[in-house]
Design a protein around this motif. Structure first.
Motif, short mmCIF file in Angstrom:
data_model
loop_
_atom_site.label_atom_id
_atom_site.label_comp_id
_atom_site.label_asym_id
_atom_site.label_seq_id
_atom_site.Cartn_x
_atom_site.Cartn_y
_atom_site.Cartn_z
N LEU A 105 -10.74 -10.61 -27.29
CA LEU A 105 -10.96 -10.27 -28.60
C LEU A 105 -11.78 -9.01 -28.74
O LEU A 105 -11.34 -8.29 -29.83
CB LEU A 105 -11.89 -11.56 -29.33
N ALA A 110 -7.01 -5.43 -28.34
CA ALA A 110 -6.91 -6.19 -29.51
C ALA A 110 -6.86 -5.38 -30.62
O ALA A 110 -6.52 -6.05 -31.69
CB ALA A 110 -7.96 -7.04 -29.59
N GLU A 342 -5.60 -16.63 -31.38
CA GLU A 342 -6.61 -16.03 -32.03
C GLU A 342 -7.58 -17.01 -32.35
O GLU A 342 -7.44 -18.18 -32.64
CB GLU A 342 -5.96 -15.42 -33.35
N ASN A 386 -9.32 -6.00 -34.83
CA ASN A 386 -9.00 -6.73 -33.63
C ASN A 386 -7.75 -7.53 -33.80
O ASN A 386 -7.59 -8.55 -33.39
CB ASN A 386 -10.04 -7.48 -32.59
N ALA A 389 -5.54 -9.62 -31.41
CA ALA A 389 -5.72 -10.82 -31.03
C ALA A 389 -4.82 -11.95 -31.39
O ALA A 389 -4.82 -13.03 -31.09
CB ALA A 389 -7.23 -11.08 -31.14
#
Length: 525
Positions: A105, A110, A342, A386, A389
């Motif tokens: 993450l 990411a 995620e 990010n 992710a």
């Protein structure tokens, strides 16, 4: 009508123009732009960029956006995908070899290329009236002078701030402690970036010194990003998808957003007499929770970069919804959908604007998790999202991480139409909750006759892999009944999501609703 003996928020009515969003300074800025002669697109962009300063844990110029809009005096809804792509050198196989099961993450792996600035520049050029210099001026001023931290932002900062690292701490928590409500937050580096964009357009962000600053931060933390990746970023106009629910048409972004999930969810709910249930009772909450599990399972399997998914028609077909509805047991909860790669998050801003020509804009803009990747550039303090992710590392999956691909996105703007007339731009923030939130908003309006503010205020529930989250607005006996049905009932520490909406009445009057779970409001003139 609300009970005026009790705390609450009245709807906002106006006739010329309106904005609903999650921070008052952004709402006021949008109205200022309208009063200066700008249109809804100008106002939405100006407000959105400012929200990156007012709510930096939620969004910023290092993030992505999606937009639905119609042109003045035209009821056709258009979509723009402002999400970024993975760097060309990104590789799921390399991460698997390194021992990762999911995209880390808070790592450079990411970070996808920020897409929002390119989108704002394109939308301003194609559909705005005032020009970028006018639209970015409010955010530049507030970034330099500072904004007082709002209560909800101060509530989020201690938890979200744990993601900050290196230059991210220096720019967003320079004292080492989260700011309290009312303390001033400044972002002079971002003010300079916006000043350059106002003067030189998108190239000032994706090429030259600003891009080099972002690249240095990414490469120093193991990123495979290149100058070519940033220079190549481009937004795309796309064709919306839609579905009818009891005479109201829900319009959504196509993949890589999860909007089709909301349509599937409503298609499943059509098979039940939702209107005959108590609006905040156990029966409705149970059926919606079960439908959510099934719709999200389909989402997790099929939603991906539009060049890599082939199941959109399957998700939207009535036959798919009928088969899934038949799996729901009204007397017993089923296991939750397999989790996405995620993690659960709640960090997004949403803004909607309608102008005097009834151009409506529905815009959502995010860095994904709280403070995104936590990685910020050294000189300018550009905090990077990010969104990568949102990819899976599962080999062969349509949403598998790969160079040049866009990940599955949870952020989705919405619009409603009736009889081919745009009636309500709206959005429901809250990460993965958003598809459920869209469906519940439509159901609140159509099944229970709520006005937009009441539909926004209504208590929320969300079945995610951790359990069935119930806001404290539900009665204790409802929670107990749901537990008896087999749900693992959870009272989350924070409210679920946040919503904004503007209803366009047939006589042209605008009615705005804004979520008390956030700091914002609906303003009109």
């Amino acid at each position: 009508m609300r009970d005026f003996h009790l705390p609450g928020r009245s709807a906002t009515f106006a006739s010329n123009g309106m904005c609903a969003t999650s921070h008052p300074l952004a709402a006021k800025t949008a109205i200022d732009i309208l009063e200066r002669g700008g249109n809804a697109m100008d106002a939405a962009i100006a407000g959105a960029v400012l929200l990156g300063i007012c709510e930096p844990q939620m969004t910023g110029i290092g993030g992505d956006c999606f937009v639905l809009f119609n042109r003045p005096r035209d009821q056709t809804i258009h979509a723009l995908n402002g999400s970024g792509r993975a760097p060309a050198a990104a590789s799921a196989a390399a991460l698997r070899v390194a021992g990762h099961d999911t995209v880390p993450l808070h790592s450079a792996h990411a970070v996808t290329i920020p897409g929002a600035i390119d989108a704002f520049c394109q939308l301003s050029a194609d559909h705005g009236k005032l020009g970028l210099d006018a639209l970015l001026a409010p955010a530049i001023r507030y970034a330099e002078e500072g904004v007082p931290v709002a209560p909800r932002v101060a509530f989020d900062w201690p938890t979200a701030g744990k993601a900050l690292q290196g230059h991210g701490i220096a720019h967003f928590m320079p004292t080492g402690a989260p700011p309290r409500a009312g303390q001033i937050f400044r972002a002079p580096g971002q003010a300079e970036v916006l000043r350059r964009i106002a003067r030189d357009g998108r190239a000032a962000f994706y090429e030259g010194e600003v891009a080099e600053d972002m690249l240095a931060a990414l490469n120093a933390t193991g990123g495979a990003h290149s100058a070519e990746d940033f220079a190549a970023q481009r937004c795309d106009y796309t064709t919306p998808v839609s579905g009818d629910y009891k005479g109201t048409n829900l319009v959504e972004h196509p993949p890589n957003g999860q909007g089709a999930t909301a349509i599937l969810l409503l298609n499943i709910l059509k098979h039940f007499d939702i209107a005959g249930m108590e609006p905040f009772g156990a029966e409705r909450t149970h059926i919606e929770a079960e439908a959510t599990k099934l719709a999200y399972d389909a989402r997790n399997r099929f939603i991906a970069d539009p060049d890599h998914t082939t199941k959109l028609d399957y998700m939207l077909s009535p036959e798919t919804a009928a088969r899934l509805a038949a799996l729901i047991d009204p007397k017993r909860a089923m296991p939750a959908a397999k989790p996405l790669t995620e993690a659960v998050h709640r960090d997004t801003i949403y803004i909607t604007v309608v102008d005097r020509d009834r151009m409506a804009v529905s815009l959502i803009y995010s860095i994904f998790h709280g403070f995104g990747s936590g990685i910020a550039s050294e000189k300018f303090g550009v905090l990077l999202q990010n969104r990568g992710a949102g990819f899976t590392l599962e080999e062969g999956h349509p949403n598998e991480l790969a160079g040049g691909k866009r990940p599955m996105h949870t952020i989705i703007p919405g619009m409603l139409t009736e009889r081919d007339r745009v009636t309500m731009p709206f959005g429901v923030m809250g990460g993965s909750y958003q598809s459920t939130g869209h469906a519940r908003m439509v159901s609140n309006l159509r099944d229970f006759g709520m006005d937009p503010q009441s539909a926004v205020d209504a208590p929320r529930a969300f079945a995610d892999p951790a359990g069935l989250k119930l806001e404290r607005g539900y009665a204790p006996e409802v929670a107990q009944r749901l537990a008896d049905l087999g749900h693992q009932v959870i009272t989350p520490p924070e409210a679920i999501g946040g919503a904004q909406a503007i209803l366009i009445h047939e006589d042209g009057v605008l009615e705005g609703g804004s979520d008390p779970r956030k700091d914002g409001c609906a303003l009109g003139y």
